[in-house]
Design an enzyme around this catalytic site. Structure first.
Site, short mmCIF file in Angstrom:
data_model
loop_
_atom_site.label_atom_id
_atom_site.label_comp_id
_atom_site.label_asym_id
_atom_site.label_seq_id
_atom_site.Cartn_x
_atom_site.Cartn_y
_atom_site.Cartn_z
N LYS B 82 0.38 -5.95 32.75
CA LYS B 82 1.19 -6.93 33.42
C LYS B 82 2.44 -6.60 34.10
O LYS B 82 3.13 -5.84 33.95
CB LYS B 82 1.50 -7.72 32.12
CG LYS B 82 2.28 -9.21 32.42
CD LYS B 82 2.59 -9.93 31.29
CE LYS B 82 2.85 -11.41 31.35
NZ LYS B 82 3.52 -12.04 30.03
N SER B 157 1.22 -16.72 29.59
CA SER B 157 1.56 -16.02 31.01
C SER B 157 0.61 -14.88 31.45
O SER B 157 0.85 -14.43 32.65
CB SER B 157 2.88 -15.93 31.13
OG SER B 157 3.46 -14.92 30.26
N SER B 181 1.90 -15.92 25.07
CA SER B 181 1.50 -15.33 26.39
C SER B 181 0.28 -14.17 26.44
O SER B 181 -0.04 -14.03 27.30
CB SER B 181 2.74 -15.02 27.14
OG SER B 181 3.33 -15.93 27.60
#
Lengths: 92, 483
Positions: B82, B157, B181
């Site tokens: 990420k 997210s 997330s």
């Protein structure tokens, strides 16, 4: 009730620019979210302030690495620099 | 041999690599080909690194050494990161304009541990700006689409990491979980997502959103893989004073005691298919001889409002460091104050600014007691209730997300609706306990099968319970005819 003046004050405190349109959108959003989270005031119990279960972890002062080894890597990321300094506009 | 990426797991890839069935370079090439084919459409990756094959060559050289040792290793295993986890020398930006041009000066501890284990980093994945959101509809870099239905979101997210694994564009990925997330996008994309115990994985090198809630967690295809990856990245770290050593206990019991919060019965807005699937999951556990019982967590439904006080408070503090002076975007104004205001006004998107303002509000002197201090009190109460409940059950089960993947744009203009996507996931962050999302079935929408997920939560440091219960669930699910 959140007013546009509240939003302007918060934006200045938080150092963020907002357009007029954004101010109004954020005013209604913030008001709705605050109303939603106000629910937590209904919870009773645990009246005295919760004592955090976490503790500070300290280490002895020392020299973690040789001086200057990271200087160039970090300074090279600054938008404006002058030699070994980060350059900013005058404060006073 | 030809590599079947959709069947491959870390566990099987390790065997194939060790047996010499394929090389790390061949494996990396397969993933790069898949990325080339799909990423333009799905937008899971922000950037694919230019040295993937070099990394893989390095792994191939090391492989013989690992074969002879018994060390747990990830030699040659491709992993996506990420865009909020730092890899030295590579761009990293939390998918925010305010970090344009930023290059990581050092490795996150999780990354350096993966390097030691021999993993290969494929690239950095798309996300909601600074991990704030549940849909990866990034204002600056576009939306990540769900591999099961491209008109729908991948969740967020960490949507890019979830879509990368679901779309066979990586074998595994790391994300960060502050309120759901990792687990919510894992659920929406049909992969396994683990949110470890707070502090069990070092936060050093993870860009901070909400420091008392953030934790790095893996995306994988199986629970076994999640365990392998967690074992590789966990551990106390001198660079993160909140990190802890997790015990390596192994759950021994044959029969699990699973608690179901009464809140699930009472919560409105749970999709009927999600409810039905959840009931099916419980039935499978019961039929296999496990105990499923309702539990009382009277304060649990306050977890989401508590989260939306504590998290923005910490966001407003953490994001104060982005000032256009030390790194990233700089917008010049009339004086230094204007530099700050303009840089932050231009560099932060709407959601980041919304949360910064909210945080500033709840921390301001007139409102501090009513909001922040009260939220801290309620948080302690939720933690205590969970501790009491875990004396009587091994784990707690809920659906991961109240709905399957929603349409792109459906909730984009309504922050409160977006926040409700986290209703079942935030409680684990508020209490710091571990939780996992496991694919549990599908719901049919417009002719497409959309994945659903089962969430299991356990007591602090008891990832072993999640792994054992999770593997048991996978077995029951697959015996019954799969996802």
């Amino acid at each position: 009730m959140v007013t546009e003046t509240d939003i302007e004050k918060l934006a200045l405190l938080a150092r963020v620019a907002l357009s007029e349109q954004e101010k109004e959108k954020l005013r209604t959003d913030v008001e709705a979210i605050l109303e939603y989270v106000s629910d937590i005031r209904k919870v009773s119990g645990g009246e005295e302030r919760a004592v955090p279960s976490l503790v500070n972890v300290m280490r002895e002062d020392g020299t973690p690495h040789e001086g200057g080894v990271h200087t160039e890597t970090l300074l090279s990321l600054a938008p404006k620099r002058e030699g070994q300094y980060v350059r900013v506009k005058k404060i006073l | 041999m030809s590599i079947n990426l959709s069947e491959l797991t870390i566990a099987t890839a390790r065997r194939h690599l060790a047996n010499g069935d394929f090389t790390a370079v061949e494996l990396a090439q397969s993933y790069l080909a898949e990325i080339e084919k799909k990423n333009k459409n799905l937008n899971a990756y922000r950037e694919v690194f230019d040295d993937v094959l070099e990394q893989a060559k390095g792994a191939d050289k090391k492989l013989p050494n690992f074969r002879t040792s018994k060390l747990p290793n990830l030699c040659g295993i491709p992993i996506a990161l990420k865009d909020v986890i730092m890899l030295a020398g590579k761009r990293a930006g939390a998918c925010s304009k305010i970090l344009e041009g930023y290059v990581s000066p050092y490795d996150a501890t999780a990354v350096s541990k993966l390097k030691v284990a021999g993993a290969i980093f494929l690239g950095r994945t798309n996300m909601d700006e600074f991990a704030m959101g549940s849909s990866t509809e990034n204002y600056a870099y576009g939306v990540t689409k769900n591999p099961f239905d491209e008109s729908r979101v991948a969740g967020g997210s960490s949507g890019g990491s979830a879509a990368a694994v679901a779309g066979n564009m990586s074998l595994a990925a790391l994300g960060s979980d502050t309120g759901g997330s990792v687990r919510q996008p894992a659920s929406l994309c049909g992969v396994v997502g683990l949110k470890p115990t707070y502090g069990s994985v070092s936060r050093f090198g993870l860009m901070a959103m909400s420091s008392s809630l953030d934790v790095i967690g893996p995306f994988t295809k199986t629970v076994e893989d999640a365990e392998l990856l967690f074992d590789a990245i966990k551990g106390k770290d001198p660079m993160d004073s909140t990190s802890v050593e997790v015990s390596s206990s192994k759950l021994q019991v044959k029969s699990l005691r699973i608690g179901i919060p009464t809140m699930i019965r009472e919560t409105e807005g749970i999709d009927p298919d999600v409810r039905k699937n959840f009931e099916d999951c419980l039935k499978q556990f019961r039929d296999a001889g496990h105990t499923v019982k309702e539990i009382e967590l009277p304060t649990m439904h306050y977890a989401l409002p508590v989260y939306y006080v504590i998290m923005p408070a910490e966001v407003s503090t953490n994001l104060a460091r982005f000032d256009g002076v030390k790194y990233g975007l700089h917008v010049s104004g009339k004086n230094l104050l204007e530099d700050y205001v303009q840089t932050r006004g231009t560099g932060f998107g709407m959601e980041a600014r919304r949360r910064i303002l909210l945080g500033t509000y709840v921390l301001s002197s007139g409102y501090y007691d009513a909001y922040y201090a009260q939220a801290v009190r309620v948080r302690a109460k939720i933690e205590q209730e969970l501790r009491d409940v875990f004396a009587g059950v091994d784990c707690i089960a809920t659906p991961t997300s109240p709905t399957p993947a929603f349409k792109i744009g459906e909730k984009a203009d309504d922050p409160l609706q977006m926040y409700l996507a986290d209703i079942f996931t935030v409680v684990a962050n508020i209490a710091g306990i571990p939780a996992i999302s496991i694919p549990s079935g599908t719901a049919m929408r417009e002719g497409k099968q959309l994945p659903l997920g089962l969430q299991l939560m356990a007591a602090h440091g008891r990832e072993d319970v999640l792994f054992e219960a999770g593997k048991e669930f996978e077995k029951l699910r697959d015996n019954r005819g799969g996802v």
